[in-house]
Design an enzyme around this catalytic site. Sequence first.
Site, PDB file in Angstrom:
ATOM      1  N   THR A 150       0.837  -1.197   0.000  1.00 38.71           N
ATOM      2  CA  THR A 150       0.000   0.000   0.000  1.00 38.71           C
ATOM      3  C   THR A 150       0.864   1.235   0.000  1.00 38.71           C
ATOM      4  O   THR A 150       1.821   1.338   0.765  1.00 38.71           O
ATOM      5  CB  THR A 150      -0.973   0.080   1.202  1.00 38.71           C
ATOM      6  OG1 THR A 150      -1.465   1.413   1.304  1.00 38.71           O
ATOM      7  CG2 THR A 150      -0.294  -0.262   2.521  1.00 38.71           C
ATOM      8  N   ASP A 158      -0.067   3.909   1.084  1.00 39.26           N
ATOM      9  CA  ASP A 158      -0.445   4.697   2.262  1.00 39.26           C
ATOM     10  C   ASP A 158       0.399   4.396   3.499  1.00 39.26           C
ATOM     11  O   ASP A 158       0.317   5.112   4.497  1.00 39.26           O
ATOM     12  CB  ASP A 158      -1.922   4.482   2.583  1.00 39.26           C
ATOM     13  CG  ASP A 158      -2.818   5.091   1.505  1.00 39.26           C
ATOM     14  OD1 ASP A 158      -2.404   6.099   0.906  1.00 39.26           O
ATOM     15  OD2 ASP A 158      -3.900   4.544   1.258  1.00 39.26           O
ATOM     16  N   MET A 201      -1.310  11.978  -2.056  1.00 40.78           N
ATOM     17  CA  MET A 201      -2.246  10.965  -1.570  1.00 40.78           C
ATOM     18  C   MET A 201      -2.064  10.720  -0.073  1.00 40.78           C
ATOM     19  O   MET A 201      -1.107  11.205   0.541  1.00 40.78           O
ATOM     20  CB  MET A 201      -2.048   9.674  -2.343  1.00 40.78           C
ATOM     21  CG  MET A 201      -2.604   9.724  -3.766  1.00 40.78           C
ATOM     22  SD  MET A 201      -2.328   8.157  -4.636  1.00 40.78           S
ATOM     23  CE  MET A 201      -3.543   8.286  -5.969  1.00 40.78           C
ATOM     24  N   GLY A 202      -2.951   9.912   0.488  1.00 36.80           N
ATOM     25  CA  GLY A 202      -2.891   9.572   1.902  1.00 36.80           C
ATOM     26  C   GLY A 202      -4.203   9.943   2.545  1.00 36.80           C
ATOM     27  O   GLY A 202      -4.376  11.036   3.068  1.00 36.80           O
ATOM     28  N   ARG A 203      -5.130   9.022   2.459  1.00 41.16           N
ATOM     29  CA  ARG A 203      -6.499   9.311   2.858  1.00 41.16           C
ATOM     30  C   ARG A 203      -6.613   9.641   4.349  1.00 41.16           C
ATOM     31  O   ARG A 203      -7.169  10.642   4.747  1.00 41.16           O
ATOM     32  CB  ARG A 203      -7.344   8.090   2.524  1.00 41.16           C
ATOM     33  CG  ARG A 203      -8.812   8.362   2.432  1.00 41.16           C
ATOM     34  CD  ARG A 203      -9.535   7.099   2.011  1.00 41.16           C
ATOM     35  NE  ARG A 203      -9.633   6.940   0.572  1.00 41.16           N
ATOM     36  CZ  ARG A 203      -9.029   6.001  -0.135  1.00 41.16           C
ATOM     37  NH1 ARG A 203      -8.239   5.128   0.450  1.00 41.16           N
ATOM     38  NH2 ARG A 203      -9.217   5.924  -1.426  1.00 41.16           N
ATOM     39  N   GLN A 240       1.977   9.764  -8.968  1.00 45.00           N
ATOM     40  CA  GLN A 240       2.862   9.460  -7.836  1.00 45.00           C
ATOM     41  C   GLN A 240       2.977   7.980  -7.546  1.00 45.00           C
ATOM     42  O   GLN A 240       4.036   7.488  -7.184  1.00 45.00           O
ATOM     43  CB  GLN A 240       2.420  10.218  -6.585  1.00 45.00           C
ATOM     44  CG  GLN A 240       1.149   9.751  -5.922  1.00 45.00           C
ATOM     45  CD  GLN A 240       0.516  10.810  -5.022  1.00 45.00           C
ATOM     46  OE1 GLN A 240       0.973  11.062  -3.926  1.00 45.00           O
ATOM     47  NE2 GLN A 240      -0.523  11.452  -5.512  1.00 45.00           N
ATOM     48  N   ARG A 241       1.890   7.239  -7.714  1.00 43.11           N
ATOM     49  CA  ARG A 241       1.977   5.828  -7.346  1.00 43.11           C
ATOM     50  C   ARG A 241       2.301   4.938  -8.541  1.00 43.11           C
ATOM     51  O   ARG A 241       2.481   3.727  -8.393  1.00 43.11           O
ATOM     52  CB  ARG A 241       0.686   5.381  -6.644  1.00 43.11           C
ATOM     53  CG  ARG A 241      -0.518   5.252  -7.542  1.00 43.11           C
ATOM     54  CD  ARG A 241      -1.745   4.762  -6.768  1.00 43.11           C
ATOM     55  NE  ARG A 241      -2.674   4.149  -7.685  1.00 43.11           N
ATOM     56  CZ  ARG A 241      -3.940   3.868  -7.411  1.00 43.11           C
ATOM     57  NH1 ARG A 241      -4.433   4.149  -6.213  1.00 43.11           N
ATOM     58  NH2 ARG A 241      -4.708   3.285  -8.293  1.00 43.11           N
TER      59      ARG A 241
END
Lengths: 419, 419
Positions: free
Chosen positions: B142, B144, B190-192, B299-300
């Site tokens: 992940t 994240d 990102m990064g919820r 980014q990912r």
Amino acid sequence: MAQHNAFYAQSGGVTAVINASACGVIEACRRHGDRIGKVYAGHNGIIGALTEDLIDVSQESDEAIRALRHTPGGAFGSCRYKLKDIESHRAQYERLIEVFKAHDIRYFFYNGGGDSADTCLKVSQLSEKMGYPLTAIHVPKTVDNDLPITDNSPGFGSVAKYIATSTREAALDIASMCATSTKVFVLEVMGRHAGWIAAAGALAGNGEGEPPHLVIFPEVAFDRGAVMKRVEESVKRYGYCVVVVSEGARYADGTFLADAGNTDAFGHRQLGGVAPTLAGMIKQDLGYKYHWAVADYLQRAARHLASKTDVDQAYAVGREAVELALAGKNAMMPAIKRVSDDPYEWRVEAAPLAEVANKEKFMPRDFIREDGFGITPVCRRYLAPLIQGEDFPPFENGLPMFASLKLAKVERKLPTFEL
Amino acid sequence: MAQHNAFYAQSGGVTAVINASACGVIEACRRHGDRIGKVYAGHNGIIGALTEDLIDVSQESDEAIRALRHTPGGAFGSCRYKLKDIESHRAQYERLIEVFKAHDIRYFFYNGGGDSADTCLKVSQLSEKMGYPLTAIHVPKTVDNDLPITDNSPGFGSVAKYIATSTREAALDIASMCATSTKVFVLEVMGRHAGWIAAAGALAGNGEGEPPHLVIFPEVAFDRGAVMKRVEESVKRYGYCVVVVSEGARYADGTFLADAGNTDAFGHRQLGGVAPTLAGMIKQDLGYKYHWAVADYLQRAARHLASKTDVDQAYAVGREAVELALAGKNAMMPAIKRVSDDPYEWRVEAAPLAEVANKEKFMPRDFIREDGFGITPVCRRYLAPLIQGEDFPPFENGLPMFASLKLAKVERKLPTFEL
């Protein structure tokens, strides 16, 4: 031979390789130490010359100058400041000559796009009128690839490589998510008036169904119905749709899809937000789940993914600017001349500034596919060599290392000057 | 020894290195050909197992499998599809066992985040109840970085490297423009729920005044006044301000700064548009000209800038998953264990899935600076090794080359199954 100083300044939006041009200019000046004394850089572009805010480049080590070749941004500061017309603002031009005179500057290297080519030409003309022996050379730079005469503009190839690579990578991401999740990915790219950067996105794929499935150019009037039809077809046929859209996308009446409403110093509108606007339309009309990205500065600062061709050319136009100046070629611009497509060969040729200034080069109509949503083989043949080769910067602790300059100021000799 | 088949599937949002884990799993299976027959990959994740939509990985060449190591996205298709609770949706779980039975699959490798760890555990438990000898291993992934037990999640290091690099590069761009133009640059990452990726942006600089000047975490309640004060201070002191903002940035009451209003299959809200929202606030409150970027999928998917540490770890957890399975360790996850910070050393250790499933790892409070706008030295020490090393993919004609698989389907043996 008599020795005089040189002035170098950066203008307008910077690029991943404008410092490679600076490196080319400075290294060439150092090689010609018999004729060129010090290089003074304008702090924040031409404003540095007007305000006598000069950086003494002679205090930078050879190593630091070499590192400029792999450093993005404008190391000496750039500016969005266009000199007004010479009739009503003659004082500004005269001030430039005064500053040059005070610091024995006889070589003027101005690194920028169309606006700065115009400034460079005017400075050259005025110095001639005033009897000051200045050789003015414009060093081309712009990610927009819209300078005339030169086959391509240094700065563009690296953005093109970044956008093509990012499109290819992101397309693999959405392709793996589309069965149950995101169906449409929209990438917004720069290019105010010309679709060169958007066109580069098309290099990501080459063949039936390969993404991007849709490129939206500023040159083609935006037709919401036609775009939605194409997006839907792509999702139905391939499971997903990748769209590369230019920030300059506009309707037939010239209205931009998204218009931030701001205007920069050159009178250009500041754009942004086309990707979310278009993604919202797609959601509204077709109901597809979307993702969107706006690369903005990332695309033109991405030195880590620069095109080696671009770096080499940026350096070469810097170096050749000095050679032209020393050969007494005034009011010129070193331009890239394409010798052959495949294998790609190029050389630098001098172009008269009068032919360059204030002209924009648009995409030829035969570079855009008949349907308006992609590029033609002739466009691909033009673009392909410009992204060739990698030139990774050195990395330390996982991050790219960039030049660190002293930026020592030159002592002022003149009274202050109000802009 | 008896030979049985293995099943591998990818779940949830993909990463730049999830295919490196696939490569690790498949290459390890091939090395253990005496015990593992074929590897069947689920087409579009667990849905492929449920619908008996299987890819026969044995038809892929060693070279193609090796190329997975440098290919972003999910090569076999991923999915956002969470199996419901076992009590009310037992049929789904039984179907999985049926499919595994029909294809003699005794090894189940599920490559995903917290949700898929939970699924993996449930499948393991049910197969035991049903008396089917299945060894289920979760392969962590992940961007994240929110999986518990493991020191870090494969996929995160490469995003971190991309964001830190992009922040550093874009900061050089705005630094050169700020005298006359853009004063604030906002990068949305990102990064919820957790600010790991935003924190990585802080690696771009290290020292007084080095950008980013402001990191906005989901963990710290957004206070418009405090943020504006800091932005203004930065512009006044350094001439510009670089802000890295998490997509999960929220007010004290939990409301997200920007909320697209969509919800994905896991019930998570789809976020986006924090950067333009924040940039608009800055313009409104302070009047500064701004630029903003939303990296989103870029980014990912940015395998071109992957962290070598991350690639190595992603590969290692894939490989070790197979070793664990063959050692009979059921319902486990290979986790990264940090042995030392500097020099960075790590190894893979097995963690029981019961301890992993459905837990999120948040940033420790002492990783965020007292003022809430940056990272602490202990956070930097944690993050720094994760972005170490480059592992550029091969390039051809200026673009990264990625794996091209045949994706041959396995003949179905069972009746169709409705999801």
